[in-house]
Design an enzyme around this catalytic site. Structure first.
Site, mmCIF file in Angstrom:
data_model
loop_
_atom_site.group_PDB
_atom_site.id
_atom_site.type_symbol
_atom_site.label_atom_id
_atom_site.label_comp_id
_atom_site.label_asym_id
_atom_site.label_seq_id
_atom_site.Cartn_x
_atom_site.Cartn_y
_atom_site.Cartn_z
ATOM 1 N N GLY A 1 38.923 50.379 38.154
ATOM 2 C CA GLY A 1 39.432 51.171 39.187
ATOM 3 C C GLY A 1 41.256 50.734 39.356
ATOM 4 O O GLY A 1 42.108 51.593 39.201
ATOM 5 N N GLU B 1 36.743 54.645 44.453
ATOM 6 C CA GLU B 1 35.674 54.041 45.252
ATOM 7 C C GLU B 1 35.061 53.002 44.304
ATOM 8 O O GLU B 1 34.445 53.394 43.277
ATOM 9 C CB GLU B 1 34.647 55.087 45.611
ATOM 10 C CG GLU B 1 35.428 56.613 46.342
ATOM 11 C CD GLU B 1 34.526 57.013 47.165
ATOM 12 O OE1 GLU B 1 33.263 57.163 47.031
ATOM 13 O OE2 GLU B 1 35.247 57.325 48.157
ATOM 14 N N CYS C 1 26.390 50.987 45.188
ATOM 15 C CA CYS C 1 27.702 50.364 45.687
ATOM 16 C C CYS C 1 27.480 50.008 47.266
ATOM 17 O O CYS C 1 27.867 49.019 47.833
ATOM 18 C CB CYS C 1 28.908 51.227 45.475
ATOM 19 S SG CYS C 1 28.478 52.799 46.319
ATOM 20 N N GLY D 1 33.662 53.530 40.422
ATOM 21 C CA GLY D 1 33.110 52.693 39.466
ATOM 22 C C GLY D 1 33.527 51.355 39.910
ATOM 23 O O GLY D 1 33.626 50.905 41.097
ATOM 24 N N SER D 2 33.596 50.418 38.789
ATOM 25 C CA SER D 2 33.851 49.013 39.296
ATOM 26 C C SER D 2 35.372 48.807 39.805
ATOM 27 O O SER D 2 36.175 49.670 39.381
ATOM 28 C CB SER D 2 33.665 48.213 37.859
ATOM 29 O OG SER D 2 34.359 48.813 36.907
HETATM 30 P P1 NAD Z 1 32.548 51.288 35.261
HETATM 31 O O1 NAD Z 1 33.812 50.911 36.245
HETATM 32 O O2 NAD Z 1 32.344 50.378 33.992
HETATM 33 O O3 NAD Z 1 32.586 52.780 34.907
HETATM 34 C C1 NAD Z 1 32.779 53.763 35.720
HETATM 35 C C2 NAD Z 1 33.538 54.913 34.848
HETATM 36 O O4 NAD Z 1 34.551 54.968 34.659
HETATM 37 C C3 NAD Z 1 32.398 55.363 33.717
HETATM 38 O O5 NAD Z 1 32.710 56.807 33.336
HETATM 39 C C4 NAD Z 1 33.472 54.639 32.689
HETATM 40 O O6 NAD Z 1 33.164 55.144 31.180
HETATM 41 C C5 NAD Z 1 34.965 54.952 32.804
HETATM 42 N N1 NAD Z 1 36.039 53.796 32.932
HETATM 43 C C6 NAD Z 1 35.460 52.639 32.695
HETATM 44 N N2 NAD Z 1 36.902 51.912 32.473
HETATM 45 C C7 NAD Z 1 37.678 52.883 32.480
HETATM 46 C C8 NAD Z 1 39.228 52.914 32.264
HETATM 47 N N3 NAD Z 1 39.898 51.581 32.189
HETATM 48 N N4 NAD Z 1 39.884 54.015 32.473
HETATM 49 C C9 NAD Z 1 38.974 55.165 32.641
HETATM 50 N N5 NAD Z 1 37.786 55.265 32.763
HETATM 51 C C10 NAD Z 1 37.237 53.908 32.612
HETATM 52 O O7 NAD Z 1 31.439 51.163 36.384
HETATM 53 P P2 NAD Z 1 29.624 51.364 36.089
HETATM 54 O O8 NAD Z 1 29.303 50.236 35.313
HETATM 55 O O9 NAD Z 1 29.627 52.722 35.478
HETATM 56 O O10 NAD Z 1 29.329 51.494 37.688
HETATM 57 C C11 NAD Z 1 29.206 50.482 38.227
HETATM 58 C C12 NAD Z 1 30.262 50.069 39.380
HETATM 59 O O11 NAD Z 1 30.519 51.311 40.060
HETATM 60 C C13 NAD Z 1 29.683 49.252 40.392
HETATM 61 O O12 NAD Z 1 31.040 48.167 40.544
HETATM 62 C C14 NAD Z 1 29.756 49.750 41.794
HETATM 63 O O13 NAD Z 1 29.999 49.108 42.755
HETATM 64 C C15 NAD Z 1 30.654 50.834 41.288
HETATM 65 N N6 NAD Z 1 30.348 51.948 42.353
HETATM 66 C C16 NAD Z 1 30.951 52.328 43.610
HETATM 67 C C17 NAD Z 1 30.618 53.269 44.226
HETATM 68 C C18 NAD Z 1 31.311 53.832 45.653
HETATM 69 O O14 NAD Z 1 31.149 54.835 46.042
HETATM 70 N N7 NAD Z 1 32.021 52.613 46.102
HETATM 71 C C19 NAD Z 1 29.533 54.085 43.877
HETATM 72 C C20 NAD Z 1 28.914 53.879 42.803
HETATM 73 C C21 NAD Z 1 29.262 52.863 42.031
#
Ligand code: NAD
Length: 482
Positions: free
Chosen positions: A232, A249, A283, A227-228
């Site tokens: 992370g 990631e 990503c 995720g973001s």
């Molecule tokens: P996000 O970080 O908002 O959410 C990702 C997941 O984490 C969701 O399930 C969310 O509910 C959970 N989450 C959010 N904050 C949390 C916390 N503090 N504690 C625990 N869980 C939490 O990301 P998004 O908006 O769903 O996805 C977009 C982001 O993901 C972009 O930044 C993108 O680059 C990244 N991404 C990276 C990869 C990679 O492999 N590097 C792949 C896909 C997406």
């Protein structure tokens, strides 16, 4: 009437007695609700974790080869229900149906490699300092795993976490994104449909607070997150308090340098595909093209022509190649980035405003957008946009191009298009990225480590042989036999 879905625990959908609910809508048509989902709190998370804790000893005690055979049946079920799951994915995430199908196909091919790891969970044997003694290492499962995933690849990303976790002998709870809960639940339901012992793989729905409850749960021993970068960081901090390992990631700001390419047409084709699949919400999307000043006009023209051919629309319609953005927040985030870029002096070549006419008004549509005259200091050159936006940056020398490519906090993937071997070599050596492609877009393969450096990744790369290092502990064994 919307359908209500419980969490998937112990082989069944389980609805809490007093649940709060959230909905998931079709980003191509916000009036279509895909269902209502449990906003899981501490109690629901604990129920899902208790279940995987109970299932853990038996699963860890099943041999790697037997686990591979069981999981192979789960993959057969996934292949059989590919069409059905792809349609759910397109309705919930927005990407064109063919992309959803390809995503499931890719998940299966990555999983095939991973199931082979059931035969390769090896340690090593070495000489002992003492006579009559064997010194060796064995791998053991790290313990119950939490997998927290985003919405952009709602099947591929969970599969990249669940298959390695399970084949190495761990049980796992998936928390899919709050924007794609139905796809996540359906995936876990399908994987559970062919003999996987109950409780080995569960799923809970909810948002950030559900993810946090999982991260904080004392029985969870490893967290695999995608995720973001902001989320992370927060997860890494929480996990550090419990000394629990994290594979994260995260974001990217991936460059493609075009420097005397073997074919300009091929380079443009690769970059457009890498930049605009999934409406740029990848990503690994290429979001910056770095070129020689002298080539700018030719490259701008080539991109403008290729981008005009992308067809936005509902991903279930034939011929659509650019789906909507996945949610309203994304739409305003992407629009904001483009507006501020123009205010900072970037030149808008194509696109730039949300699509509002006719059917587009129902969803979160943004056109393929091209910005030129972008300098390294502008926000659009440094921050992850996560949308269908490509920028062109011009430089004089290859050294400047490499420095510009590296001048961001991220380091996920990168590409260079050149016929000069020395330029290619210097790029591969000098680029700060976990993955690098020469004369090729940024599509990774199913058996190679996937991951980033800098703010893009922490922990062993997922996919391929490195991922088992995250999901296992090494135990050193000294066996004195005489
Ligand atoms: P996000 O970080 O908002 O959410 C990702 C997941 O984490 C969701 O399930 C969310 O509910 C959970 N989450 C959010 N904050 C949390 C916390 N503090 N504690 C625990 N869980 C939490 O990301 P998004 O908006 O769903 O996805 C977009 C982001 O993901 C972009 O930044 C993108 O680059 C990244 N991404 C990276 C990869 C990679 O492999 N590097 C792949 C896909 C997406």
């Amino acid at each position: 009437m919307a359908e209500y879905y419980g969490n998937f625990i112990g082989g069944n959908y389980v609805t809490p007695r007093r649940a709060s609910w959230f909905d998931s809508v079709n980003p191509a048509n916000r009036e279509e609700c895909l269902g209502m989902f449990v906003d899981s709190g501490r109690q629901e998370v604990a129920e899902a974790v208790d279940s995987i804790v109970s299932a853990a000893p038996q699963w860890a005690g099943t041999s790697g080869t037997e686990r591979a055979a069981i999981l192979q049946m789960a993959l057969v079920a996934l292949a059989e229900r590919k069409e059905e799951l792809a349609r759910v994915m397109t309705r919930e995430q927005g990407k064109p149906l063919q992309e959803s199908l390809n995503e499931i196909g890719k998940s299966i091919s990555e999983a095939q490699f991973m199931l082979g790891e059931g035969y390769r969970l090896n340690g090593y044997t070495t000489m002992s300092e003492k006579p009559g003694t064997w010194a060796q290492t064995v791998r053991v499962p790290v313990g119950p795993v939490a997998a927290i995933t985003p919405w952009n690849f709602p099947v591929l990303t969970p599969m990249r976490k669940l298959m390695p976790a399970l084949i190495t002998g761990n049980t796992a709870v998936l928390k899919p994104s709050e924007y794609t809960p139905l796809t996540g639940l359906k995936l876990v339901e399908i994987l559970n449909s062919r003999g996987l012992p109950k409780g080995v793989l569960n799923a809970v729905t909810g948002g950030r607070s559900t993810g946090e409850a999982l991260v904080k749960h004392h029985a969870i021993k490893a967290i695999t997150f995608t995720g973001s970068t902001a989320a992370g960081r927060s997860i890494y901090k929480l996990a550090a308090e419990r000394l629990v390992r994290v594979q994260a990631e995260m974001g990217g700001k991936n460059p493609a340098v075009v420097w005397d390419p073997p074919s300009m047409q091929e380079a443009v084709k690769h970059i457009v595909s890498a930049a605009f699949l999934c409406s740029g919400q990848r990503c690994t999307a290429i979001s910056r093209v770095i070129v020689r000043k002298a080539d700018t006009a030719e490259i701008e023209q080539a991109f403008a022509a290729a981008l005009s051919e992308l067809r936005p629309g509902n991903g279930l319609e034939n011929g659509v190649t650019l789906g909507p953005l996945t949610n309203e927040a994304q739409l305003s985030k992407v629009s904001g980035f483009v507006q501020r870029a123009v205010q900072e002096g970037a030149r808008l070549v194509l696109g730039g405003e949300p699509l509002k006419e006719g059917e587009f008004a129902k969803g979160f549509f943004f056109p393929a957008t091209l910005l030129a005259d972008v300098t390294g200091e502008m926000e659009i050159a440094r921050e992850e946009v996560f949308g269908p936006v490509l920028i062109v940056q011009a430089v004089e020398t290859f050294e400047e191009a490499l420095a510009m490519a590296n001048n961001v906090e991220y380091g996920l993937t990168a590409a260079i298009f050149t016929k000069d071997l020395s330029v290619a070599g210097r790029f591969v050596d000098g680029i700060q990225a976990g993955m690098v492609h020469v004369n090729h877009g940024t599509a990774p393969e199913s058996h190679m480590p996937f991951g980033g450096v800098k703010a893009s990744g922490v922990g062993p790369g997922s996919v391929g042989p490195t991922t088992k290092d995250f999901f296992t502990d090494i135990k050193s064994v000294y066996l004195k036999h005489s």
